[in-house]
Design a protein around this motif. Structure first.
Motif, PDB file in Angstrom:
ATOM      1  N   GLY A  44       0.815  -1.211   0.000  1.00  0.00           N
ATOM      2  CA  GLY A  44       0.000   0.000   0.000  1.00  0.00           C
ATOM      3  C   GLY A  44       0.848   1.260   0.000  1.00  0.00           C
ATOM      4  O   GLY A  44       0.531   2.233  -0.694  1.00  0.00           O
ATOM      5  N   LEU A  45       1.949   1.246   0.758  1.00  0.00           N
ATOM      6  CA  LEU A  45       2.816   2.423   0.850  1.00  0.00           C
ATOM      7  C   LEU A  45       3.535   2.693  -0.470  1.00  0.00           C
ATOM      8  O   LEU A  45       3.558   3.840  -0.948  1.00  0.00           O
ATOM      9  CB  LEU A  45       3.845   2.225   1.970  1.00  0.00           C
ATOM     10  CG  LEU A  45       4.833   3.377   2.189  1.00  0.00           C
ATOM     11  CD1 LEU A  45       4.081   4.640   2.595  1.00  0.00           C
ATOM     12  CD2 LEU A  45       5.868   3.002   3.245  1.00  0.00           C
TER      13      LEU A  45
ATOM     14  N   GLY B 269       1.018   3.798  -3.054  1.00  0.00           N
ATOM     15  CA  GLY B 269       0.515   5.116  -2.686  1.00  0.00           C
ATOM     16  C   GLY B 269       1.508   6.211  -3.030  1.00  0.00           C
ATOM     17  O   GLY B 269       1.136   7.248  -3.585  1.00  0.00           O
TER      18      GLY B 269
ATOM     19  N   ALA C  29      -5.004  -3.755  -0.407  1.00  0.00           N
ATOM     20  CA  ALA C  29      -3.963  -2.809   0.007  1.00  0.00           C
ATOM     21  C   ALA C  29      -3.486  -1.977  -1.169  1.00  0.00           C
ATOM     22  O   ALA C  29      -3.282  -0.764  -1.050  1.00  0.00           O
ATOM     23  CB  ALA C  29      -2.792  -3.569   0.636  1.00  0.00           C
TER      24      ALA C  29
ATOM     25  N   GLY D  70      -4.002   2.055  -1.502  1.00  0.00           N
ATOM     26  CA  GLY D  70      -2.811   2.871  -1.711  1.00  0.00           C
ATOM     27  C   GLY D  70      -2.915   3.720  -2.962  1.00  0.00           C
ATOM     28  O   GLY D  70      -2.545   4.899  -2.968  1.00  0.00           O
TER      29      GLY D  70
ATOM     30  N   GLY E  84      -3.107   7.689  -2.663  1.00  0.00           N
ATOM     31  CA  GLY E  84      -1.959   8.368  -3.259  1.00  0.00           C
ATOM     32  C   GLY E  84      -2.357   9.297  -4.386  1.00  0.00           C
ATOM     33  O   GLY E  84      -1.870  10.440  -4.460  1.00  0.00           O
TER      34      GLY E  84
END
Length: 220
Positions: A20-21, A24, A60, A64, A68
């Motif tokens: 997800g990070l 994003g 996820a 993200g 984002g």
């Protein structure tokens, strides 16, 4: 310690958070390998020895992408096209005049559909959110295209890679290594061809941008 034991020691929650990070941040406008990260996570999910859910991988990635892109939209709307001029000077390989000109051309032609299909194209995946904001696209239209594109891209990619991973051993057992090598070479060749065409189009647009800048400077 074997590779399997290392993989089994990774908490599934950490995999979901990292996916997800990365996606994003890529959607926000930072050039990161979001697609590679998603494919890798989907491959891990296809291994029954690991407690990684393909549903949560897709979820996820979708969250993200939506978050984002929305943050990128807000940044682009606040700072306008001047943001890309500053980014182009610092990161010319990702935000050069040709990249931005090509993205603007696609936005002008397809509107919100450029946001939807941009999720499947590396260039637009980075630029879509900030550029949509800078071009003052209505947020409701942007959000609808952004969310639907994220669901199709993240969910579709995860599902395809996951089921291919499950079928990989049977597939390799039925086809000869020659067929596999030909398929890999063909896929690599097609990818390189598409990248080369995109690179040529960007270079052409950069030349047009330089000529236009020179013409305005000389008062032609």
């Amino acid at each position: 310690m074997t590779v399997d034991s290392i993989l089994e020691s990774i908490p599934p929650l950490a995999v979901y958070l990292v996916i997800g990070l990365i996606i994003g941040l890529e959607s926000l406008g930072i050039p990161l390998p979001g697609e590679i990260a998603l494919v890798s996570a989907a491959v891990l999910a296809s291994r029954h020895s690991l407690d990684i859910s393909p549903v949560w991988v897709g979820a996820a990635a979708t969250i993200g992408a939506i978050v984002g892109d929305s943050i990128g939209y807000s940044i682009g709307r606040r700072y306008g096209m001047g943001l890309f001029e500053r980014l182009g000077k610092r990161f010319p390989k990702h935000f050069g005049p040709g990249h931005v000109a090509l993205a603007k051309k696609l936005f002008a032609r397809w509107g919100a559909w450029a946001v939807f299909f941009g999720r499947f194209i590396a260039l637009l995946r980075i630029l879509a959110g900030p550029l949509a904001g800078a071009l003052r696209m209505r947020y409701s239209h942007f959000l609808a295209a952004n969310a639907s594109g994220a669901i199709c891209w993240a969910g579709g990619t995860t599902a395809v890679v996951y089921y291919l991973g499950l079928a990989a051993e049977k597939w390799l057992a039925r086809f000869s290594w020659v067929a596999l090598v030909v398929a890999i070479i063909g896929g690599i060749g097609l990818t390189l061809l598409l990248k080369e065409r995109t690179r040529n189009l960007i270079a052409q647009l950069e030349d047009e941008h330089d000529w236009e800048t020179l013409r305005r400077h000389d008062g032609i």
